[in-house]
Motif scaffolding. Structure first.
Motif, PDB file in Angstrom:
ATOM      1  N   ASP A 146     -23.139  11.206 -10.633  1.00  0.00           N
ATOM      2  CA  ASP A 146     -22.634   9.837 -10.746  1.00  0.00           C
ATOM      3  C   ASP A 146     -21.704   9.665 -11.944  1.00  0.00           C
ATOM      4  N   HIS A 147     -21.896  10.477 -12.980  1.00  0.00           N
ATOM      5  CA  HIS A 147     -21.076  10.329 -14.182  1.00  0.00           C
ATOM      6  C   HIS A 147     -20.191  11.538 -14.468  1.00  0.00           C
ATOM      7  N   SER A 148     -20.324  12.593 -13.680  1.00  0.00           N
ATOM      8  CA  SER A 148     -19.382  13.705 -13.773  1.00  0.00           C
ATOM      9  C   SER A 148     -18.140  13.329 -12.975  1.00  0.00           C
ATOM     10  N   LEU A 149     -16.989  13.691 -13.486  1.00  0.00           N
ATOM     11  CA  LEU A 149     -15.738  13.166 -12.936  1.00  0.00           C
ATOM     12  C   LEU A 149     -14.712  14.273 -12.697  1.00  0.00           C
ATOM     13  N   VAL A 150     -13.788  14.010 -11.776  1.00  0.00           N
ATOM     14  CA  VAL A 150     -12.640  14.892 -11.582  1.00  0.00           C
ATOM     15  C   VAL A 150     -11.373  14.041 -11.608  1.00  0.00           C
ATOM     16  N   TRP A 151     -10.293  14.699 -11.901  1.00  0.00           N
ATOM     17  CA  TRP A 151      -8.966  14.063 -11.840  1.00  0.00           C
ATOM     18  C   TRP A 151      -8.216  14.740 -10.697  1.00  0.00           C
ATOM     19  N   GLU A 152      -8.039  14.010  -9.581  1.00  0.00           N
ATOM     20  CA  GLU A 152      -7.372  14.566  -8.409  1.00  0.00           C
ATOM     21  C   GLU A 152      -6.083  13.796  -8.175  1.00  0.00           C
ATOM     22  N   GLU A 153      -4.973  14.495  -8.310  1.00  0.00           N
ATOM     23  CA  GLU A 153      -3.663  13.849  -8.218  1.00  0.00           C
ATOM     24  C   GLU A 153      -2.825  14.545  -7.154  1.00  0.00           C
ATOM     25  N   LYS A 154      -2.444  13.792  -6.136  1.00  0.00           N
ATOM     26  CA  LYS A 154      -1.610  14.307  -5.054  1.00  0.00           C
ATOM     27  C   LYS A 154      -2.212  15.556  -4.418  1.00  0.00           C
ATOM     28  N   GLY A 155      -3.536  15.494  -4.236  1.00  0.00           N
ATOM     29  CA  GLY A 155      -4.205  16.577  -3.546  1.00  0.00           C
ATOM     30  C   GLY A 155      -4.584  17.760  -4.397  1.00  0.00           C
ATOM     31  N   GLU A 156      -4.292  17.719  -5.685  1.00  0.00           N
ATOM     32  CA  GLU A 156      -4.592  18.854  -6.552  1.00  0.00           C
ATOM     33  C   GLU A 156      -5.532  18.435  -7.670  1.00  0.00           C
ATOM     34  N   LEU A 157      -6.546  19.274  -7.916  1.00  0.00           N
ATOM     35  CA  LEU A 157      -7.467  19.017  -9.021  1.00  0.00           C
ATOM     36  C   LEU A 157      -6.812  19.462 -10.324  1.00  0.00           C
ATOM     37  N   LEU A 158      -6.653  18.526 -11.248  1.00  0.00           N
ATOM     38  CA  LEU A 158      -6.000  18.829 -12.522  1.00  0.00           C
ATOM     39  C   LEU A 158      -6.949  18.770 -13.709  1.00  0.00           C
ATOM     40  N   GLY A 159      -8.203  18.378 -13.495  1.00  0.00           N
ATOM     41  CA  GLY A 159      -9.153  18.347 -14.595  1.00  0.00           C
ATOM     42  C   GLY A 159     -10.511  17.855 -14.131  1.00  0.00           C
ATOM     43  N   TYR A 160     -11.525  18.105 -14.955  1.00  0.00           N
ATOM     44  CA  TYR A 160     -12.862  17.617 -14.603  1.00  0.00           C
ATOM     45  C   TYR A 160     -13.720  17.483 -15.846  1.00  0.00           C
ATOM     46  N   LEU A 161     -14.744  16.656 -15.737  1.00  0.00           N
ATOM     47  CA  LEU A 161     -15.724  16.434 -16.795  1.00  0.00           C
ATOM     48  C   LEU A 161     -17.110  16.623 -16.185  1.00  0.00           C
ATOM     49  N   LEU A 162     -17.857  17.603 -16.684  1.00  0.00           N
ATOM     50  CA  LEU A 162     -19.190  17.905 -16.164  1.00  0.00           C
ATOM     51  C   LEU A 162     -20.217  17.344 -17.141  1.00  0.00           C
ATOM     52  N   VAL A 163     -21.100  16.471 -16.642  1.00  0.00           N
ATOM     53  CA  VAL A 163     -22.040  15.750 -17.497  1.00  0.00           C
ATOM     54  C   VAL A 163     -23.473  16.004 -17.035  1.00  0.00           C
TER      55      VAL A 163
END
Length: 654
Positions: free
Chosen positions: A49-66
């Motif tokens: 619920d609090h881990s996040l990804v940054w998905e831009e135009k179909g590509e994963l550009l970053g993530y935060l694992l919590v």
């Protein structure tokens, strides 16, 4: 796929995201990561619920694992990584800020930092984190740093990078490059016999991030770049395929010499990744051995890239073109939780008229992309260079002015001299394929200053490889003429009376970035194209220590008030020295006004290279030359900010 509040690119982490992340080498740069989350609290568990990804135009550009405790009172930032192709976007800060705003104000957020990453520790301290305790894990000492969500919200809001104008964009790029260099510095400090191979790999990837930052900025300056599709395939697409599915067979066919094409490096790379990512997914669905073929060829001025996979294919009815001349499958997906963003990005990047998609359901899919080559037209180029060279040599056979000449005549002589100098830069650029052109320019600068003979310069240039030897002769000829005319000016013309013309004549350098080193006391200066010289190269010819001089930068016509001129210094030792350097910059602004620049002309500050002070010049601030020249010392704090000591560590990396 659920989208969180805030940025449209931030989404909650899913198990599918995790699988994709582990297959992407650029999201697994883990040299600066923290130890296992189970060290101190056995109750911690992965929090989707609090881990996040940054998905831009179909590509994963970053993530935060919590990882969190069951009562959601403690949040462990276990991993946060930004892809090199996402640096400079503020992804890390955005993910951390979103987390802080999505939990209870009194929730504790913490992480572990290796004690050798001093700049990382300083960065987290600047965000409000405090060191709670120190632990030893795997023979390494780690600091446990924590903060409450409420405090992080406040500090994140107060340190949010401001929106900048186009004129200030370069300062942001310098900021991001500086952060990448700090990461590389820390990685180098971590090298050891035990981890050398892994660290070497991570240093290579972080170097990619630095190059991408520069490429991204170039995309904003130039709508179209020269892009080598061959290099994109070998340097980015194939490594991606090897990481995603090493069992997939890859074939590359290059037919003949392939010229670069015109386009955006970042957009093209993202589009090709989208195509092969979809191909890998389609192959896995079939359950058979994968095969992806790349065929790159050129016919006349058209470069064609075909990408073929043996996946599930696309049904005939979905290949039909819609009213917009785009296939019906574009923007639609058959994947669970898919959005079809990738295919939209591919068509928007290359254009529907340049893409042909063929497929047979259950057998294959082939994307054929046809682009126009960015041809140099060498014959026309050489003819143009020869024409300019002959024109300059013939028109300057005689100097044509003397001590009694009018100001108008002498000014015209100076402006023509600048045209010749700028033309010499164009000739030097042609050596760049096989030589360090900065070394070449330094040799030319020595000759023009009289510290090197023409015969020695000729010998040095003969040792430089170049595709068209006649350019070497033209460069020697024009350099000799420039040196003769410069010597005449020094000996026969009162340069103090023509300082304005000498400086403003560089305004003919339209489309170039010119750097200069200025003595604010005398008005003496040297300038050249940024690609050819460093500010420090001019110090020997000004005869002063760098702390008495200013370094500057200008783009285009210096009389254009809207185009900023940059002034700065190399180093600041302490608060007193910072105050003294601001007075030096003020003196430089006054000198530039005396040299004919308008009071309304915009001025910005260079980043200080060596700063051991707690404060620094605010490179995001702009001011006019007139305002800077009249600035009272009591107003100096307007242009001072707290020193940026942040490390672009993988947590909160921008």
């Amino acid at each position: 796929m659920e989208t969180t509040t805030g940025s449209p690119y931030i989404k909650k982490l899913t198990p599918e995201h995790e699988k994709a992340i582990w297959r992407m080498p650029l999201l697994n740069i883990d040299s600066l990561l923290i130890p296992s989350p189970y060290i101190l609290d056995k109750a911690l568990d992965l929090d989707y619920d609090h881990s996040l990804v940054w998905e831009e135009k179909g590509e994963l550009l970053g993530y935060l694992l919590v990882y969190t405790t069951p009562d959601r009172k403690k949040f462990h930032l276990y991993r946060q990584v930004t892809s090199p192709f996402g640096r400079g976007k503020g992804i890390g800060s955005a993910l951390a800020g979103h987390l802080a705003n999505s939990v209870l104000p009194d929730a504790q957020i913490y992480l572990f930092v290796w004690d050798k990453l001093i700049s990382s520790i300083d960065f987290f301290k600047s965000k409000g984190f405090t060191i709670d305790e120190t632990i030893v894990f795997r023979k390494m000492k780690f600091h446990r740093m924590s903060i409450t969500a409420e405090t992080l919200r406040v500090t994140a809001a107060s340190t949010k990078r401001p929106e900048t104008s186009a004129n200030e964009e370069l300062s942001k790029v310098r900021h991001d490059v500086k952060k990448s260099l700090r990461v590389l510095f820390d990685m180098a400090a971590m090298l050891s016999v035990d981890n050398f191979n892994k660290m070497a790999e991570d240093i290579t990837r972080e170097s990619t991030a630095l190059v991408n930052t520069l490429n991204t900025y170039e995309d904003t300056v130039h709508l179209s770049q020269k892009v080598s599709l061959k290099e994109l395939i070998t340097d980015r697409v194939i490594p991606y395929l090897e990481a995603v599915d090493s069992s997939c067979e890859v074939k590359v066919t290059l037919r003949g010499k392939i010229e670069p094409v015109s386009g955006s490096y970042s957009a093209f790379s993202r589009a090709l990744i989208n195509i092969v990512s979809n191909a890998v997914d389609a192959i896995k669905t079939t359950g058979r051995g994968g095969l992806i073929e790349f065929t790159l060829e050129q016919q006349e001025d058209t470069v064609t890239l075909a990408i073929t996979d043996n996946g599930t294919g696309i049904e005939k009815e979905r290949l039909q073109l819609g009213a917009d001349r785009v296939p019906l499958f574009v923007g639609k997906t058959t994947k669970e939780n898919g959005e079809g963003i990738g295919t939209i990005q591919v068509f928007s990047t290359f254009g529907a008229d340049r893409i042909r998609v063929e497929s047979a359901a259950g057998e294959f899919t082939r994307w054929t992309i046809s682009l126009r080559a960015n041809r140099s037209k060498e014959a026309m180029l050489l003819t143009d260079l020869w024409s300019k060279y002959i024109r300059f040599i013939k028109s300057t056979r005689k100097i044509g002015i003397g001590k009694e000449s009018s100001r108008t005549e002498i000014s015209a002589f100076i402006w023509q001299l600048r045209q010749m100098e700028l033309f010499s830069f164009d000739l030097i650029y042609h050596f760049s394929t096989h030589n360090n052109i900065r070394d070449i320019y330094r040799g030319i600068l020595h000759y023009r200053a009289g510290t090197r003979s023409f015969d020695l310069l000729k010998e040095e240039l003969r040792g430089c490889r170049i595709e068209h030897p006649q350019i070497r002769s033209w460069l020697l000829g024009i350099t000799r003429r420039i040196a003769r005319n410069e010597a005449f000016l020094r000996e026969q013309v009162p340069c103090d009376q023509y300082r304005d013309v000498l400086f403003q004549s560089y305004g003919q350098a339209i489309g170039r970035t010119m750097v200069f080193t200025l003595d604010p006391e005398t008005g003496n200066f040297f300038t050249a194209d940024r690609r050819l010289v460093e500010h420090l190269d001019f110090l020997p010819y000004l005869g002063k220590d760098r702390d008495e001089l200013l370094r500057g930068e200008l783009i285009g016509d210096v009389r254009n008030a809207g185009s900023p001129i940059y002034l700065g210094v190399w180093s600041v030792k302490d608060e007193e020295d910072l105050h003294r350097k601001l007075k030096l910059i003020r003196k430089g602004a006054r000198r530039l006004l005396e040299m004919g620049l308008a009071k309304e002309k915009s001025m910005a500050f260079y980043n200080t290279t060596y700063n051991s002070c707690g404060s620094e010049l605010d490179t995001f601030k702009t001011v006019t030359l007139g305002e800077m020249a009249a600035l009272e010392e009591a107003d100096f704090p307007r242009f001072i900010r707290q020193a940026d000591n942040e490390l672009s560590g993988l947590i909160f990396a921008n």
